[in-house]
Design a protein around this motif. Structure first.
Motif, PDB file in Angstrom:
ATOM      1  N   ALA A  72      29.569  40.373  40.693  1.00 57.05           N
ATOM      2  CA  ALA A  72      30.586  40.798  40.299  1.00 57.05           C
ATOM      3  C   ALA A  72      30.956  42.029  41.430  1.00 57.05           C
ATOM      4  N   GLU A  73      29.767  42.750  41.783  1.00 59.13           N
ATOM      5  CA  GLU A  73      30.321  44.097  42.669  1.00 59.13           C
ATOM      6  C   GLU A  73      30.733  43.352  44.046  1.00 59.13           C
ATOM      7  N   THR A  74      30.313  42.353  44.488  1.00 57.69           N
ATOM      8  CA  THR A  74      30.506  41.709  45.630  1.00 57.69           C
ATOM      9  C   THR A  74      32.074  41.235  45.822  1.00 57.69           C
ATOM     10  N   VAL A  75      32.281  40.508  44.582  1.00 58.01           N
ATOM     11  CA  VAL A  75      33.810  40.117  44.382  1.00 58.01           C
ATOM     12  C   VAL A  75      34.757  41.039  44.411  1.00 58.01           C
ATOM     13  N   CYS A  76      34.217  42.365  43.582  1.00 58.14           N
ATOM     14  CA  CYS A  76      35.083  43.611  43.578  1.00 58.14           C
ATOM     15  C   CYS A  76      35.217  44.076  44.784  1.00 58.14           C
TER      16      CYS A  76
END
Ligand code: PYL
Length: 296
Positions: A72-76
């Motif tokens: 999720a942090e990478t997508v964000c």
């Protein structure tokens, strides 16, 4: 769809400026520009100004095999890099979706073991990662090749991404040949394009021969070691949305600068730009604030 690992993605958000420089050298466009081209959005500069006003929330999903640490942090991080007002919700799953709505997210991105989807709740529409990834990599190949109209393109792999790759290529009037290790899947895809697009695509049955007679290639397989150095010439350009990358290290050396491959970036960029297109097409008027039953 190959399930990504933390190792596949953990460095992505720290290398996005360097990746943009590579993409500009290979295609003339940045990640934002390729995403915009995939979504049919116009002037990227005008669009970038608008991006900061669009709030996007990424919700970790714990179902099935559970959360991938850093996903999720990478997508964000990719969305923030593109200029969006993006965040990862504190909570996961249903609580995370409720939190996303509470903070006014116009786009909610979430992935379980089967699908990765961008939701546009106010428009009642969704963007699927497989289809967006296909359109993003085909847009990138188009930019690398200076257009695909009338050009022969070989598609390796006739799974979900391969299918949407063929659709995106036909939309750009390419001449498509598909190859799959299961001939029935290639023949099934050819039948689908005849039925849906009234267009004939070619089915290749011998991988080596197909690779040796095409300069424009999309590797949509989830197999390593498919494209070898002997298949690469100075005219070869490869877009490889598949994971793991199907291009051998010696082939990558020969292709230097004429490859598009990443585990998440181009797909997320295309999803975000497609979601912007949906929001622009169907702007939802802000509901007037209501107090004691009367509009204020
Ligand atoms: C979306 C990626 C692209 C390639 N494979 C797909 C994949 O790994 N899907 C599984 C994603 C699981 C995410 C997990 C989380 O952290 O929210 N449910």
């Amino acid at each position: 769809m190959t399930r990504l690992t933390t190792d596949d993605i953990q460095d992505i958000r720290f290398g996005l400026n360097a990746y943009d420089r590579y993409l500009v050298s290979a295609t003339g466009r940045s990640l934002l520009g390729i995403g915009a081209a995939a979504a049919g959005l116009g002037d990227v500069h005008r669009f970038r100004d608008a991006a900061s006003s669009i709030r996007m929330a990424v919700v970790p999903i714990g179902s099935g095999l559970g959360v991938i640490s850093g996903f999720a942090e990478t997508v964000c991080g990719i969305l923030v890099h593109m200029g969006f007002d993006a965040l990862v919700t504190r909570y996961s799953d249903v609580s995370g979706i409720a939190e996303a709505i509470d903070v006014g997210a116009q786009v909610i991105l979430a992935a379980d073991d089967d699908r990765f989807v961008a939701f546009c709740p106010r428009q009642g529409k969704t963007v699927d990662n497989s289809r967006a990834t296909a359109t993003g990599f085909v847009a990138g190949l188009d930019l690398m090749a200076g257009g695909l109209d009338g050009k022969r393109v070989l598609v390796l792999g006739c799974g979900p991404v391969g299918r949407w790759v063929v659709e995106a290529l036909l939309m750009r009037k390419a001449i498509v040949t598909v190859v799959d290790r299961l001939a029935k899947k290639a023949e099934g895809l050819a039948g689908w394009t005849r039925a849906v697009f009234q267009t004939t695509i070619h089915v290749g049955f011998e991988l080596g021969q197909a690779l040796s007679t095409h300069h424009l290639i999309v590797d949509a397989t989830n197999a390593a070691g498919v494209i070898h150095a002997r298949h690469v010439s100075t005219d070869t350009r490869v877009a490889a949305p598949g994971m793991p990358c199907g291009i051998t290290s010696k082939a990558r050396e020969k292709l230097a600068g004429r490859i598009l491959h990443d585990p998440l970036q181009i797909g997320v960029a295309a999803m975000a730009c497609q979601a912007v297109h949906i929001i622009r097409e169907q702007p939802v008027p802000l509901r007037p604030a209501v107090h004691d039953g009367k509009s204020v």
